[in-house]
Design a protein around this motif. Structure first.
Motif, PDB file in Angstrom:
ATOM      1  N   LEU A   4     -87.103  73.380 -32.078  1.00  0.00           N
ATOM      2  CA  LEU A   4     -88.304  73.992 -32.633  1.00  0.00           C
ATOM      3  C   LEU A   4     -87.996  75.377 -33.220  1.00  0.00           C
ATOM      4  O   LEU A   4     -88.453  75.705 -34.321  1.00  0.00           O
ATOM      5  CB  LEU A   4     -89.390  74.118 -31.562  1.00  0.00           C
ATOM      6  N   ASN A   5     -87.249  76.193 -32.481  1.00  0.00           N
ATOM      7  CA  ASN A   5     -86.967  77.559 -32.938  1.00  0.00           C
ATOM      8  C   ASN A   5     -86.291  77.597 -34.302  1.00  0.00           C
ATOM      9  O   ASN A   5     -86.570  78.485 -35.113  1.00  0.00           O
ATOM     10  CB  ASN A   5     -86.060  78.279 -31.927  1.00  0.00           C
ATOM     11  N   LEU A   6     -85.400  76.650 -34.553  1.00  0.00           N
ATOM     12  CA  LEU A   6     -84.600  76.679 -35.778  1.00  0.00           C
ATOM     13  C   LEU A   6     -85.220  75.860 -36.917  1.00  0.00           C
ATOM     14  O   LEU A   6     -84.634  75.785 -38.001  1.00  0.00           O
ATOM     15  CB  LEU A   6     -83.190  76.161 -35.488  1.00  0.00           C
ATOM     16  N   SER A   7     -86.368  75.266 -36.679  1.00  0.00           N
ATOM     17  CA  SER A   7     -86.988  74.451 -37.722  1.00  0.00           C
ATOM     18  C   SER A   7     -87.737  75.324 -38.729  1.00  0.00           C
ATOM     19  O   SER A   7     -88.395  76.307 -38.361  1.00  0.00           O
ATOM     20  CB  SER A   7     -87.972  73.449 -37.096  1.00  0.00           C
TER      21      SER A   7
ATOM     22  N   GLU B 244     -77.299  74.799 -24.299  1.00  0.00           N
ATOM     23  CA  GLU B 244     -76.429  73.625 -24.404  1.00  0.00           C
ATOM     24  C   GLU B 244     -76.677  72.873 -25.704  1.00  0.00           C
ATOM     25  O   GLU B 244     -77.801  72.770 -26.175  1.00  0.00           O
ATOM     26  CB  GLU B 244     -76.669  72.675 -23.231  1.00  0.00           C
ATOM     27  N   CYS B 245     -75.584  72.326 -26.237  1.00  0.00           N
ATOM     28  CA  CYS B 245     -75.660  71.528 -27.465  1.00  0.00           C
ATOM     29  C   CYS B 245     -76.673  70.401 -27.320  1.00  0.00           C
ATOM     30  O   CYS B 245     -77.476  70.152 -28.226  1.00  0.00           O
ATOM     31  CB  CYS B 245     -74.268  70.977 -27.760  1.00  0.00           C
TER      32      CYS B 245
ATOM     33  N   ASP C 193     -79.023  72.284 -32.709  1.00  0.00           N
ATOM     34  CA  ASP C 193     -79.093  73.043 -33.964  1.00  0.00           C
ATOM     35  C   ASP C 193     -78.907  72.133 -35.175  1.00  0.00           C
ATOM     36  O   ASP C 193     -79.526  72.328 -36.225  1.00  0.00           O
ATOM     37  CB  ASP C 193     -78.080  74.190 -33.972  1.00  0.00           C
ATOM     38  N   GLU C 194     -78.064  71.094 -35.013  1.00  0.00           N
ATOM     39  CA  GLU C 194     -77.882  70.131 -36.104  1.00  0.00           C
ATOM     40  C   GLU C 194     -79.142  69.291 -36.300  1.00  0.00           C
ATOM     41  O   GLU C 194     -79.520  68.972 -37.435  1.00  0.00           O
ATOM     42  CB  GLU C 194     -76.692  69.224 -35.818  1.00  0.00           C
TER      43      GLU C 194
END
Length: 328
Positions: free
Chosen positions: A281-284, A139-140, A192-193
């Motif tokens: 965390l995953n996308l950082s 979810e966003c 994600d943003e």
């Protein structure tokens, strides 16, 4: 009788007796002695002073060392040197302090991510949209939790984040918030943003502020660290170690400042938990952690979380951890 020109002639019919001559010579000697006495006395006094043999001082006098043999450890500073501070080293020298007005952390950037948004409850369709977190879709965003009395997690996270920003800015840090809730957007941003904001800011540290919502009796804080994840747009290998150091610093300072203990329901009492299912965390690509400051569903924790004074302590504890991580 013949007289010296300097002596007056005797009166007619007079004679000078031997006693008169003796008296005259004695008087002359007495006058001379009286004249010499003060000079001799002065010389004696001067001699006593110079040799240190005054009658009032019966202590033995140590023989002074030549100046070249005197120990520097025995030298006592003058009154002026004791009361006057040493001049500070020039700021350009290795031991000099930073230039006036320039904090040691100036130029460093911290991104603070207030968890959720108070408007999310009114925008459930928008926040339910699925986004790619690298390993799967999620979810966003979510609504977050509340206390039993209705105090929203999003209210808590925004308040602590703003307090945290104030403390960090006082240290000279540049602080970026991922959002200002209703002030700049009615819901979100998506997870994600949130990660992208920290990456694009080239943040030296990123902290996402939250509060948990589990059962009554579950108490305490915990720090969520990124797991080693690689897939899609996720690759945390480069931030694993630095994120753990950041988390440990925050945990120690948060506990000390707030008096809270590590969570009693996960983390085995360490206050540290590793997860691979959080998109933030995953996308950082920057050192990043989440902090769950307490459990909003527990009455004792909720009493703390709803206290402005405690929230200030929470902000200070997190800030101290960040500053320590950055070497300030």
């Amino acid at each position: 009788m013949r007289y010296d020109d300097s002596s007056p002639p005797p009166e007619s019919g007079s004679s000078v007796s031997p006693d008169r001559h003796w008296f005259t010579r004695r008087s002359t000697l007495a006058v001379a002695a009286a004249a010499l006495a003060p000079t001799c006395l002065a010389g004696w006094v001067l001699t006593q002073v110079l040799t240190g043999n005054g009658q009032d001082d019966h202590r033995p006098q140590a023989s002074p060392l030549p100046a070249s043999h005197a120990s520097s450890a025995d030298a006592k500073p003058s009154a002026a040197s004791e009361s006057t501070p040493a001049s500070p080293a020039p700021s350009g020298s290795p031991s000099g302090s930073p230039a006036a007005g320039k904090a040691p952390l100036t130029g460093r950037t911290v991104v603070i991510d207030p968890g959720h948004n108070t408007g999310n409850f009114k925008h459930t369709r928008e926040i339910d949209r699925q986004v790619d977190i690298g390993t799967n879709l999620k979810e966003c965003d979510t609504t977050g939790t509340t206390t039993n009395s209705g105090y929203m997690e999003a209210e808590f996270t925004m308040d602590v984040s703003r307090r945290l920003r104030t403390v960090l800015e006082s240290k000279g840090l540049k602080v970026v918030l991922t959002h200002e809730a209703g002030a700049d957007r009615p819901w979100g941003p998506c997870i994600d943003e949130r990660a992208r904001i920290g990456n694009e800011a080239k943040a030296d540290a990123v902290v996402s502020v939250h509060a948990d919502g589990v059962s009554e009796g579950s108490r305490g804080y915990h720090i969520i660290l990124p797991a080693k994840v690689k897939g899609g747009g996720a690759d945390t290998a480069k931030i694993i170690e630095s994120s753990r150091l950041l988390g440990e610093r925050i945990a120690n300072n948060f506990a000390r400042t707030t008096g809270s203990g590590p969570a009693n329901y996960l983390g085995s009492g360490t206050g540290l938990v590793v997860r691979d299912d959080l998109g933030g965390l995953n996308l950082s690509t920057r050192p990043k952690v989440f902090i769950e400051c307490g459990n909003m569903r527990d009455a004792k924790d909720a009493a703390q979380l709803t206290s402005p004074q405690w929230r200030q302590k929470a902000a200070q504890g997190i800030a101290d951890g960040i500053v320590g991580f950055l070497g300030g």
